[in-house]
Design a protein around this motif. Structure first.
Motif, short mmCIF file in Angstrom:
data_model
loop_
_atom_site.label_atom_id
_atom_site.label_comp_id
_atom_site.label_asym_id
_atom_site.label_seq_id
_atom_site.Cartn_x
_atom_site.Cartn_y
_atom_site.Cartn_z
N GLY A 139 38.23 33.10 41.33
CA GLY A 139 37.66 32.22 40.32
C GLY A 139 37.95 32.71 38.93
O GLY A 139 38.78 33.61 38.73
N LEU A 140 37.25 32.12 37.97
CA LEU A 140 37.40 32.47 36.56
C LEU A 140 36.22 33.34 36.14
O LEU A 140 35.06 33.00 36.40
CB LEU A 140 37.45 31.19 35.72
CG LEU A 140 37.44 31.37 34.20
CD1 LEU A 140 38.71 32.09 33.75
CD2 LEU A 140 37.32 30.01 33.51
N THR A 178 44.18 33.88 46.89
CA THR A 178 43.05 33.33 46.13
C THR A 178 43.23 33.77 44.68
O THR A 178 43.50 34.93 44.40
CB THR A 178 41.70 33.79 46.72
OG1 THR A 178 40.63 33.14 46.02
CG2 THR A 178 41.51 35.30 46.66
N LEU A 179 43.12 32.81 43.76
CA LEU A 179 43.43 33.06 42.36
C LEU A 179 42.25 33.67 41.63
O LEU A 179 41.13 33.14 41.68
CB LEU A 179 43.85 31.76 41.69
CG LEU A 179 44.14 31.83 40.18
CD1 LEU A 179 45.31 32.76 39.90
CD2 LEU A 179 44.41 30.43 39.63
N ARG A 192 33.74 39.25 43.87
CA ARG A 192 33.94 39.83 45.19
C ARG A 192 34.80 38.88 46.01
O ARG A 192 34.43 37.72 46.23
CB ARG A 192 32.62 40.08 45.92
CG ARG A 192 32.84 40.89 47.20
CD ARG A 192 31.54 41.15 47.94
NE ARG A 192 31.07 39.97 48.65
CZ ARG A 192 30.19 40.00 49.65
NH1 ARG A 192 29.69 41.17 50.05
NH2 ARG A 192 29.80 38.89 50.23
N LEU A 193 35.93 39.38 46.45
CA LEU A 193 36.81 38.63 47.33
C LEU A 193 36.46 38.94 48.78
O LEU A 193 36.09 40.08 49.11
CB LEU A 193 38.27 38.98 47.06
CG LEU A 193 38.77 38.83 45.62
CD1 LEU A 193 40.26 39.15 45.55
CD2 LEU A 193 38.48 37.45 45.08
N GLU A 233 44.43 41.77 32.53
CA GLU A 233 45.62 42.14 33.31
C GLU A 233 45.37 42.15 34.81
O GLU A 233 46.30 42.32 35.60
CB GLU A 233 46.18 43.49 32.86
CG GLU A 233 45.15 44.61 32.81
CD GLU A 233 44.61 44.82 31.41
OE1 GLU A 233 44.30 43.81 30.72
OE2 GLU A 233 44.45 46.00 31.03
N ASP A 234 44.12 41.95 35.24
CA ASP A 234 43.83 41.80 36.67
C ASP A 234 44.07 40.36 37.14
O ASP A 234 43.98 40.08 38.34
CB ASP A 234 42.38 42.18 36.97
CG ASP A 234 42.10 43.65 36.73
OD1 ASP A 234 41.03 43.95 36.16
OD2 ASP A 234 42.94 44.49 37.10
N THR A 235 44.34 39.47 36.21
CA THR A 235 44.62 38.08 36.56
C THR A 235 45.83 38.00 37.49
O THR A 235 46.90 38.53 37.17
CB THR A 235 44.88 37.24 35.30
OG1 THR A 235 43.69 37.20 34.53
CG2 THR A 235 45.30 35.83 35.66
#
Length: 120
Positions: A9-10, A114-115, A18-19, A88-90
C-alpha cells in the motif's frame, strides 16, 4: 507450492507496513522463504530470507535493523514487518520459497508481487 502475497500500500516515510505471504499446496516444513523487491528498470533484489523454522534469518544491508522477517507455521504464512520506511523502499515486493537457501536465492517459487509506495 503456491504463494499469495498481500499487505502492500501507500505509506508516508517513517511509517510501517506488514506484508504477508500465505503458502498453499503443501505444508512448508524445512524450506527457506524470503522477500525480494523490484523497481522499474532494475533487477529483482534480495530483501530477507528465513528458514521455515524461524532460524537462519538474513537481511540485505539496506533493510537491516528496519525490517523483520518471521513465519507462522500454523498459518503457513511468512511476514515482512517494515518499519522506518524510506522512499527508496518503494518497490513491488515478491515472496519466494525454496528447498534450500541456494534455491530461494536463485531459483525460487515466486508469489505474485505486492506494491509498496513510500511517500516523502
Amino acid at each position: 507450492v503456491q504463494l499469495q502475497a498481500s499487505g502492500g500500500g501507500l505509506v508516508q516515510a517513517g511509517g510501517s507496513l506488514r506484508l504477508s505471504c500465505a503458502a498453499s499446496g503443501r505444508t512448508l516444513s524445512d524450506d527457506y522463504v524470503g522477500w525480494f523487491r523490484q523497481t522499474p528498470g532494475k533487477e529483482r533484489e534480495f530483501v530477507a530470507t528465513v528458514r521455515w523454522s524461524g532460524t537462519s534469518k538474513s537481511y540485505a544491508d539496506s533493510v537491516k535493523g528496519r525490517f523483520t522477517i518471521s513465519t507462522d507455521n500454523a498459518k503457513n504464512t511468512v511476514y515482512l514487518l517494515m518499519d522506518s520506511l524510506k522512499p527508496e523502499d518503494t518497490a513491488v515486493y515478491y515472496c519466494a520459497a525454496g528447498r534450500t537457501i541456494v534455491d530461494v536465492r536463485t531459483t525460487p517459487t515466486w508469489g505474485q508481487g505486492t506494491l509498496v509506495t513510500v511517500s516523502s
